[in-house]
Design a protein around this motif. Structure first.
Motif, PDB file in Angstrom:
ATOM      1  N   ALA A  29     -19.154  36.297  21.975  1.00  0.00           N
ATOM      2  CA  ALA A  29     -19.269  36.584  23.405  1.00  0.00           C
ATOM      3  C   ALA A  29     -19.766  35.340  24.131  1.00  0.00           C
ATOM      4  O   ALA A  29     -20.501  34.530  23.566  1.00  0.00           O
ATOM      5  CB  ALA A  29     -20.229  37.741  23.628  1.00  0.00           C
ATOM      6  N   PRO A  30     -19.352  35.168  25.382  1.00  0.00           N
ATOM      7  CA  PRO A  30     -19.858  34.022  26.146  1.00  0.00           C
ATOM      8  C   PRO A  30     -21.360  34.134  26.357  1.00  0.00           C
ATOM      9  O   PRO A  30     -21.921  35.233  26.356  1.00  0.00           O
ATOM     10  CB  PRO A  30     -19.099  34.111  27.468  1.00  0.00           C
ATOM     11  CG  PRO A  30     -18.682  35.535  27.590  1.00  0.00           C
ATOM     12  CD  PRO A  30     -18.437  36.000  26.192  1.00  0.00           C
ATOM     13  N   ASP A  63     -15.947  33.579  32.157  1.00  0.00           N
ATOM     14  CA  ASP A  63     -15.930  33.612  30.698  1.00  0.00           C
ATOM     15  C   ASP A  63     -15.313  32.357  30.094  1.00  0.00           C
ATOM     16  O   ASP A  63     -15.854  31.791  29.127  1.00  0.00           O
ATOM     17  CB  ASP A  63     -15.154  34.838  30.199  1.00  0.00           C
ATOM     18  CG  ASP A  63     -15.962  36.120  30.335  1.00  0.00           C
ATOM     19  OD1 ASP A  63     -17.080  36.066  30.887  1.00  0.00           O
ATOM     20  OD2 ASP A  63     -15.476  37.180  29.893  1.00  0.00           O
ATOM     21  N   ASP A  64     -14.173  31.909  30.647  1.00  0.00           N
ATOM     22  CA  ASP A  64     -13.495  30.761  30.044  1.00  0.00           C
ATOM     23  C   ASP A  64     -14.339  29.493  30.153  1.00  0.00           C
ATOM     24  O   ASP A  64     -14.399  28.683  29.219  1.00  0.00           O
ATOM     25  CB  ASP A  64     -12.114  30.549  30.659  1.00  0.00           C
ATOM     26  CG  ASP A  64     -12.167  30.356  32.176  1.00  0.00           C
ATOM     27  OD1 ASP A  64     -13.204  30.657  32.797  1.00  0.00           O
ATOM     28  OD2 ASP A  64     -11.141  29.903  32.743  1.00  0.00           O
ATOM     29  N   LYS A  71     -23.364  33.201  31.917  1.00  0.00           N
ATOM     30  CA  LYS A  71     -22.797  34.265  32.744  1.00  0.00           C
ATOM     31  C   LYS A  71     -23.742  34.605  33.896  1.00  0.00           C
ATOM     32  O   LYS A  71     -23.303  34.848  35.026  1.00  0.00           O
ATOM     33  CB  LYS A  71     -22.537  35.503  31.892  1.00  0.00           C
ATOM     34  CG  LYS A  71     -21.413  35.331  30.886  1.00  0.00           C
ATOM     35  CD  LYS A  71     -20.049  35.443  31.519  1.00  0.00           C
ATOM     36  CE  LYS A  71     -19.773  36.855  31.981  1.00  0.00           C
ATOM     37  NZ  LYS A  71     -18.439  36.960  32.655  1.00  0.00           N
ATOM     38  N   TYR A 126     -24.854  34.729  27.626  1.00  0.00           N
ATOM     39  CA  TYR A 126     -25.380  35.561  28.706  1.00  0.00           C
ATOM     40  C   TYR A 126     -26.132  34.725  29.727  1.00  0.00           C
ATOM     41  O   TYR A 126     -26.225  35.090  30.903  1.00  0.00           O
ATOM     42  CB  TYR A 126     -26.261  36.684  28.157  1.00  0.00           C
ATOM     43  CG  TYR A 126     -27.565  36.231  27.532  1.00  0.00           C
ATOM     44  CD1 TYR A 126     -28.738  36.145  28.277  1.00  0.00           C
ATOM     45  CD2 TYR A 126     -27.637  35.889  26.188  1.00  0.00           C
ATOM     46  CE1 TYR A 126     -29.937  35.740  27.716  1.00  0.00           C
ATOM     47  CE2 TYR A 126     -28.829  35.483  25.610  1.00  0.00           C
ATOM     48  CZ  TYR A 126     -29.966  35.404  26.365  1.00  0.00           C
ATOM     49  OH  TYR A 126     -31.154  34.994  25.804  1.00  0.00           O
ATOM     50  N   HIS A 172     -17.312  29.755  27.748  1.00  0.00           N
ATOM     51  CA  HIS A 172     -16.869  29.473  26.380  1.00  0.00           C
ATOM     52  C   HIS A 172     -16.651  27.976  26.161  1.00  0.00           C
ATOM     53  O   HIS A 172     -16.797  27.485  25.042  1.00  0.00           O
ATOM     54  CB  HIS A 172     -15.576  30.221  26.085  1.00  0.00           C
ATOM     55  CG  HIS A 172     -15.789  31.612  25.578  1.00  0.00           C
ATOM     56  ND1 HIS A 172     -16.511  31.899  24.448  1.00  0.00           N
ATOM     57  CD2 HIS A 172     -15.355  32.816  26.062  1.00  0.00           C
ATOM     58  CE1 HIS A 172     -16.521  33.210  24.241  1.00  0.00           C
ATOM     59  NE2 HIS A 172     -15.841  33.789  25.207  1.00  0.00           N
TER      60      HIS A 172
END
Length: 395
Positions: A346-347, A358-359, A352, A349, A362
């Motif tokens: 998962a990316p 997300d991209d 985020k 937190y 990552h």
């Protein structure tokens, strides 16, 4: 994509993951070696019936004083733990247990949404026990502002936990300002200082801190040892979470590892001695790394450009596949975020929470420099990053 040639002139990949852990300083290793064998200071510090135990206790207490000096505390305010994770758990759960002794229900805790999991997970557990938890959202740089804290405080708020330096971004919070707000509200203020000790000045008196967590392996000491500062004046009361012998004035039972305590003490002493010069040198190298790659297409800095710990550089590389980016940077030992979450797909937190998609989350990499980083390594790292990113962006 053509494979990137092995080009490192160094024996191993350049280590740029000091935020995950630091190598033990040679001086620390030497001090620890003197506490392991029969000819050394190996005894149980709690054995008070013979000279071996007295000497071990003396060494542990000297180390306690060295840790206290780093944060301008009284040695009696230092409680040994197995690391910052245990210290965080003791602070949060210990404070909550004492609150529940006096109040049969209620109880409000404030944390930031981008705390280390060693704070967020205990807070979530306490929530399941009936406490209420507010998670403050940071700004786009990862900072928690005093205005947000003031708005979150309630009559039954008994604990606030805000980290000094974010482990992924390196962003620095205004601990003194937040501490003053907590002091005025008469609630406890806990600080996770695992990433700031030895990098930034810590003064628990001036910064109005009641509880503060430290980790030896983040400041060139051994893994498996840390400490929790517990204020004596005004007195802070927390409930023990490990029972069995009443060690550490009842706060944390268990036989103290003399060599670990001595190692953390020596590491703290070295950090205090080098605090005026070493962070400046490391920040200069970090800025050189950023300057060497800042003109790459699609690159951006995560975190605050100025209010940042000396060794942190978290960078997003738009247009790059995150997994491929990390694999391609094989001549560098780096991280995509917290080492504790490195197995997660998962990316982050943290990224985020500060607004990254997300991209882009990552495709972000944390470079972290430290005491043994050299100018030659930084020059090589910048060139290696440029080569890798240019090839990935062609795909």
């Amino acid at each position: 994509m053509k494979p990137i040639p092995e080009s490192s002139p160094f024996r191993k990949p350049v280590y740029l993951d000091y935020a995950a852990t630091t190598p033990v300083a040679p001086e620390v290793a030497d001090a620890m070696m003197g506490c392991l064998t029969l000819s050394g200071n190996f005894a149980n510090p709690a054995s008070r019936s013979h000279v071996y135990g007295w000497q071990a206790e003396e060494a542990v207490e000297e180390a306690r004083g060295q840790v206290a000096a780093l944060i301008h505390a009284d040695p009696r305010e230092i409680v040994w733990t197995s690391g910052a994770t245990e210290a965080n758990n003791l602070a949060l759960k210990g404070a909550a247990a004492r609150y529940r002794e006096a109040h049969t229900e209620g109880g409000h805790i404030v944390v930031s949404a981008i705390e280390h999991k060693a704070v967020l997970d205990p807070a979530q557990w306490l929530e399941q026990q009936g406490f209420q938890v507010t998670r403050l959202q940071p700004d786009q740089y990862g900072r928690v502002h005093g205005s947000a804290l003031r708005d979150a405080l309630r009559d039954d708020t008994f604990l606030v936990s805000i980290m000094h330096v974010n482990n992924e971004l390196g962003t620095v919070n205004d601990i003194a300002g937040l501490g003053a707000i907590c002091r005025a509200h008469a609630c406890l203020f806990h600080v996770d200082a695992a990433q700031s000790a030895g990098k930034l000045g810590l003064d628990v008196q001036q910064q109005s801190v009641d509880l503060l967590s430290l980790s030896a392996h983040k400041m060139y000491g051994p893994k498996g040892i840390g400490a929790l500062y517990v204020r004596r004046d005004p007195a802070v009361k927390i409930a023990a979470q490990i029972h069995g012998g009443g060690h550490e004035r009842g706060y944390r039972s268990g036989t103290l590892a003399t060599h670990q305590c001595v190692g953390m003490g020596k590491a703290a002493d070295l950090a205090r001695e080098q605090l005026s010069e070493e962070p400046v040198r490391i920040a200069t190298l970090r800025d050189q790394l950023w300057q060497g790659i800042a003109d790459l297409p699609g690159i951006s800095l995560n975190g605050h450009p100025e209010a940042r710990a000396c060794g942190h550089l978290n960078v997003a590389f738009a247009g790059c596949d995150g997994e491929m980016l990390l694999l391609s940077l094989r001549d560098l030992a780096v991280s995509t975020g917290s080492a504790c979450n490195s197995a997660s797909i998962a990316p982050s937190y943290v990224l985020k929470a500060i607004g990254l998609a997300d991209d882009l989350a990552h495709a972000s990499v944390r470079f972290s420099l430290g005491r043994y980083t050299t100018a030659d390594e930084i020059a090589f790292a910048a060139e290696h990053i440029r080569q890798v990113v240019k090839q990935l962006q062609k795909q």
